[in-house]
Design an enzyme around this catalytic site. Structure first.
Site: not given
Length: 300
Positions: A101, A207
């Site tokens: 990620n 995030d």
């Protein structure tokens, strides 16, 4: 007053990881689940798209040209013109439930990237969680050696460093937390992990993140439609509401590094209007009155 503009209405499935190229004065970002790399100029012109054969978690530019990628199938070097990929290591080869990620490069040119489970679905409470999830953070050194840095992540996000490189920050969207570590720039090692901020009790979660010249941490709040600036002691300094709920990642850019670019998610998700204007687009915020730091290139 901040001026927020939809810069490129690209309708990304999962826009992520903006990277400002100081040399070429352009912005790169990825559509993670579409396997695409995008780029544009400061004003959103000259939009280009490049392709990779699998999910792409993050990318960074290389000192010698091209990019380093954290793909679902491992670390790779990428050449934009030919779109050629050279795989250089896959620590997830025996972990099929994980993919890479978010990732970034430290100021010695090392690329850090962490993992997330394929079954991470933050809005769908009908999908059972796997409490045994234990994804890792890895470091790709310029000599292409791969080192495991830390473990215990479910959906790794938000890597960034303080301006003096003595503190490393990273977060986890499932844990709704950002942690701080002591960072050794000489070795690339981390120590003394502690909680920096927690979003527990809020509808949003952490995030992508970046740090400005004052050492304040900016964090995109996916599901929450806002970007939050934290002081180095973890206290909220500023909240910027944005026009899309699923803001995913942020990066300062522009000639003076004073434009805050942010990516967003366009794929339909429960509880979010499917026709939300600009969802999946690239946005730019002018007039914040702060500047970012140039991103270091991968030295390998």
């Amino acid at each position: 007053m901040a001026d927020i503009r939809l810069l490129v209405d690209c309708k990304n499935n999962l826009g992520e990881g903006p990277v400002w190229d100081v040399r070429e004065q352009c912005l790169y970002w990825v559509d993670s689940t579409a396997g695409e790399i995008w780029s544009c100029r400061e004003d959103g012109s000259d939009v280009r798209t490049f392709y990779v054969p699998t999910y792409i978690g993050s990318m960074a530019l290389r000192e010698n040209g091209g990019a380093v990628l954290a793909l679902a199938s491992g670390f790779a070097l990428y050449e934009f013109n030919s779109q050629r990929i050279e795989y250089v290591g896959n620590p997830l080869a025996d972990q099929p439930d994980y993919r890479f990620n978010d990732g970034k490069v430290d100021r010695r040119g090392r690329f850090f990237a962490g993992c997330m489970g394929y079954d991470f679905h933050p809005l769908d409470v009908t999908i059972p969680r796997n409490p045994s999830r234990n994804g890792s953070l890895y470091r790709l050194d310029p000599d292409l050696r791969v080192t495991q840095v830390d473990t215990g992540f479910i959906c790794f996000n938000a890597p960034c460093w303080s301006p003096d490189s003595r503190t490393f920050y990273c977060g986890d969207s499932e844990h709704k937390a950002i942690w701080a570590y002591n960072y050794d720039l000489e070795t690339g090692d981390v120590s003394d992990k502690r909680l920096f901020v927690s979003d527990a009790g809020y509808g949003s979660t952490v995030d992508g993140a970046t740090v400005d010249t004052d050492g304040f941490i900016w964090n995109a709040k996916v599901l929450g439609g806002r970007i939050v600036r934290y002081r180095p002691d973890g206290i909220i300094d500023r909240v910027v509401d944005v026009p899309v709920r699923n803001v995913t990642s942020i990066m300062f850019g522009g000639p003076d590094l004073d434009i805050l670019y942010f990516t967003s998610m366009g794929r339909p998700m429960r509880g979010i209007p499917p026709k939300e204007h600009g969802a999946g687009g690239l946005f730019a915020i002018h007039g914040l009155g702060v500047k970012g730091l140039p991103e270091t290139r991968f030295a390998g």
